[in-house]
Design a protein around this motif. Structure first.
Motif, PDB file in Angstrom:
ATOM      1  N   ASN A  61       0.642  -1.149   0.337  1.00  0.00           N
ATOM      2  CA  ASN A  61       0.015  -0.404   0.306  1.00  0.00           C
ATOM      3  C   ASN A  61       1.010   1.443  -0.326  1.00  0.00           C
ATOM      4  OD1 ASN A  61      -2.110  -1.291  -0.261  1.00  0.00           O
ATOM      5  ND2 ASN A  61      -2.951  -1.081   2.445  1.00  0.00           N
ATOM      6  N   TYR A 113      -1.277   3.790  -3.125  1.00  0.00           N
ATOM      7  CA  TYR A 113      -2.273   4.848  -2.424  1.00  0.00           C
ATOM      8  C   TYR A 113      -1.417   6.057  -2.378  1.00  0.00           C
ATOM      9  CZ  TYR A 113      -5.745   1.841  -0.391  1.00  0.00           C
ATOM     10  OH  TYR A 113      -6.236   0.761   0.374  1.00  0.00           O
ATOM     11  N   GLU A 126     -14.668   9.683  -0.842  1.00  0.00           N
ATOM     12  CA  GLU A 126     -14.389   8.614  -0.023  1.00  0.00           C
ATOM     13  C   GLU A 126     -12.947   8.372  -0.479  1.00  0.00           C
ATOM     14  OE1 GLU A 126     -16.650   4.805  -0.867  1.00  0.00           O
ATOM     15  OE2 GLU A 126     -18.390   6.088  -0.212  1.00  0.00           O
ATOM     16  N   GLU A 147      -9.570   7.107   3.156  1.00  0.00           N
ATOM     17  CA  GLU A 147      -9.565   6.303   4.001  1.00  0.00           C
ATOM     18  C   GLU A 147      -9.044   7.162   5.350  1.00  0.00           C
ATOM     19  OE1 GLU A 147      -7.738   2.031   2.909  1.00  0.00           O
ATOM     20  OE2 GLU A 147      -8.475   1.724   1.497  1.00  0.00           O
ATOM     21  N   MET A 206      -5.786   5.376   8.042  1.00  0.00           N
ATOM     22  CA  MET A 206      -5.593   4.358   8.514  1.00  0.00           C
ATOM     23  C   MET A 206      -4.484   4.982   9.795  1.00  0.00           C
ATOM     24  SD  MET A 206      -1.118   3.886   6.529  1.00  0.00           S
ATOM     25  CE  MET A 206      -0.487   3.012   7.209  1.00  0.00           C
ATOM     26  N   SER A 232      -6.606  -1.531  11.151  1.00  0.00           N
ATOM     27  CA  SER A 232      -8.132  -0.663  10.794  1.00  0.00           C
ATOM     28  C   SER A 232      -7.143   0.244   9.618  1.00  0.00           C
ATOM     29  CB  SER A 232      -8.694  -0.808  11.698  1.00  0.00           C
ATOM     30  OG  SER A 232      -8.821   0.156  12.349  1.00  0.00           O
ATOM     31  N   ASN A 233      -8.287   0.154   8.588  1.00  0.00           N
ATOM     32  CA  ASN A 233      -8.602   1.400   7.208  1.00  0.00           C
ATOM     33  C   ASN A 233      -9.652   1.592   6.900  1.00  0.00           C
ATOM     34  OD1 ASN A 233      -5.567   1.171   7.260  1.00  0.00           O
ATOM     35  ND2 ASN A 233      -6.105  -0.969   5.803  1.00  0.00           N
ATOM     36  N   VAL A 247     -13.042   3.714   5.591  1.00  0.00           N
ATOM     37  CA  VAL A 247     -13.486   4.105   4.566  1.00  0.00           C
ATOM     38  C   VAL A 247     -14.456   5.106   5.395  1.00  0.00           C
ATOM     39  CG1 VAL A 247     -14.621   4.386   2.584  1.00  0.00           C
ATOM     40  CG2 VAL A 247     -12.667   2.211   3.076  1.00  0.00           C
ATOM     41  N   LYS A 255      -7.474   5.884  -2.024  1.00  0.00           N
ATOM     42  CA  LYS A 255      -6.963   4.550  -3.440  1.00  0.00           C
ATOM     43  C   LYS A 255      -6.620   5.582  -4.669  1.00  0.00           C
ATOM     44  CE  LYS A 255      -6.430   0.549  -4.344  1.00  0.00           C
ATOM     45  NZ  LYS A 255      -5.803  -0.888  -3.841  1.00  0.00           N
TER      46      LYS A 255
END
Length: 411
Positions: free
Chosen positions: A297, A328, A356, A358, A360, A365-366, A368, A409
């Motif tokens: 990522n 990302y 949208e 994320e 981090m 957990s990530n 959205v 993303k």
């Protein structure tokens, strides 16, 4: 059952913000550079005040700080080195990372209470060299990148128990022997061993035959030339058991010029892998696909295991491009929340209301979330965030905590 002793996770930091992210996302230790005498002159690096704050922050969280002073010094550097070490003595980092024997001796004279680690730049390839440095007062040796795991195990078996071994396990590889590169100096007059490397190993090249000046022949069947020196990035996330079995005391991540997103991603992934393995080796194997997914990522050049399992072949080079794979885009680090509960961020890349993104988090957990509103520092609404480094107050439909990373993303 005796608890497994894990190796230290050592993470790079280019600036104070990244140091704090490294600490929060799982580092046991961080290594940083001051404004002189380190091998990353193009990194942001730390002012004296930032270094003092960073060391305090790390120590408050039980994390160690090592300061690089690993240039190969010229005569004109030596007096400045003395003054620099006198400053560091007041700041109390946990260790200095040194390559030059003269600088090593000066550090012992000016700040004898600070541990001295021997940089990979010193070409530490055998146990006799490790013993030599130990006798002079070194407490740790960073192994040359050219060693296999078998050779590292042989080092461990033939050096004193109190001499630690540190090894690079993730990040960019260098075309030159343990980083001793003359290409940059030869081509543009910037000395890699003085911290000014221009990374010519990432440039593209063609061949010119001596009697045909001006005729450029691609080394590879590609009309743009070939990146013949461009190595894949090192990644050992799938081989934690072998690293531990080799007797390595500290697993080192490369990247003192990388972003907070990169550092958070790599630190969090290796932290979880190490902790999972300590809890249960079967859990580590079960979660392997998560590690593989997460480690990709951040930016990378494709992965290799380097020299750990033998001499790398031609497949370890990337001949058609020098560009990173980018999964990302980094939007910023949450620096706090305002009185209305909005996340305060110094923006790094563009995003818009309605996007949208994320969040981090250090726990792995990530979530959205949707961007409901963007406001400047005066409270004025705006539809997008086009200006880098602008302070923004962001309304999200989920909670972003201090030091969380915002990312999106890549398209």
């Amino acid at each position: 059952m005796e608890k497994m002793k894990l190796p230290e996770l050592l993470v790079p930091a280019s600036c104070l913000e990244v140091l704090k992210v490294a600490v929060i996302f799982g580092a046991d230790a961080v290594y940083i550079g001051g404004e002189a005498f380190g091998l990353r002159a193009k990194a942001k690096n730390f002012s004296r005040d930032d270094m003092a704050e960073g060391i305090r922050f790390a120590h408050d969280h039980g994390v160690k700080v090592y300061v690089t002073a690993n240039i190969l010094a010229h005569n004109s550097d030596l007096e400045g080195v003395r003054a620099y070490f006198r400053e560091l003595r007041e700041l109390k980092p946990d260790a200095l990372i040194i390559a030059d024997p003269g600088i090593f001796q000066i550090a012992g004279e000016e700040c004898p209470e600070i541990e001295r680690h021997i940089s990979t730049q010193a070409n530490n390839t055998n146990y006799a060299t490790c013993r030599f440095w130990h006798q002079l007062g070194a407490t740790r040796v960073v192994t040359a990148r050219e060693l296999s795991l078998k050779e590292i195990r042989e080092l461990r078996d033939n050096i004193p128990e109190d001499l630690e071994l540190e090894t690079f396990v993730h990040g960019a590889m260098c075309i030159s022997y343990s980083g001793r590169c003359l290409l940059s100096n030869f081509l543009v007059g910037r000395d890699a061993n003085q911290g000014a490397c221009t990374h010519p190993c990432r440039w593209k090249y063609s061949v010119v035959e001596e009697t045909r000046p001006g005729e450029y022949f691609p080394v590879y069947e590609n009309d743009r030339g070939t990146y013949i020196f461009n190595s894949k990035d090192l990644c050992m996330i799938e081989h934690i058991p072998d690293l531990i079995a080799a007797g390595i005391d500290s697993l080192k991540i490369e990247g003192r010029m990388k972003t907070a997103l990169y550092v958070a991603t790599v630190a969090r992934t290796y932290r979880k892998a190490l902790d999972d393995y300590a809890r249960d080796p079967e859990l580590y194997q079960k979660n392997m696909s998560w590690y593989q997914d997460q480690i990709s990522n951040c930016t990378y050049r494709q992965f290799t295991t380097g020299f750990f399992y033998g001499k790398p072949g031609s497949e370890e080079q990337i001949y058609d491009s020098n560009t990173y794979i980018r999964e990302y885009t980094y939007l910023g680090v949450v620096a706090g929340r305002d009185e209305k509960g909005r996340a305060v961020v110094e923006q790094k890349n563009k995003f818009c209301v309605g996007d949208e993104i994320e969040i981090m988090k250090p726990d792995g957990s990530n979530p959205v979330v949707k961007v409901l509103g963007i406001y400047d520092s005066e409270g004025n609404p705006q539809e997008s965030a086009p200006h880098s480094r602008q302070e923004l107050h962001i309304e999200l439909d989920g909670e972003a905590e201090f030091y969380d990373i915002l990312r999106v993303k890549a398209e």
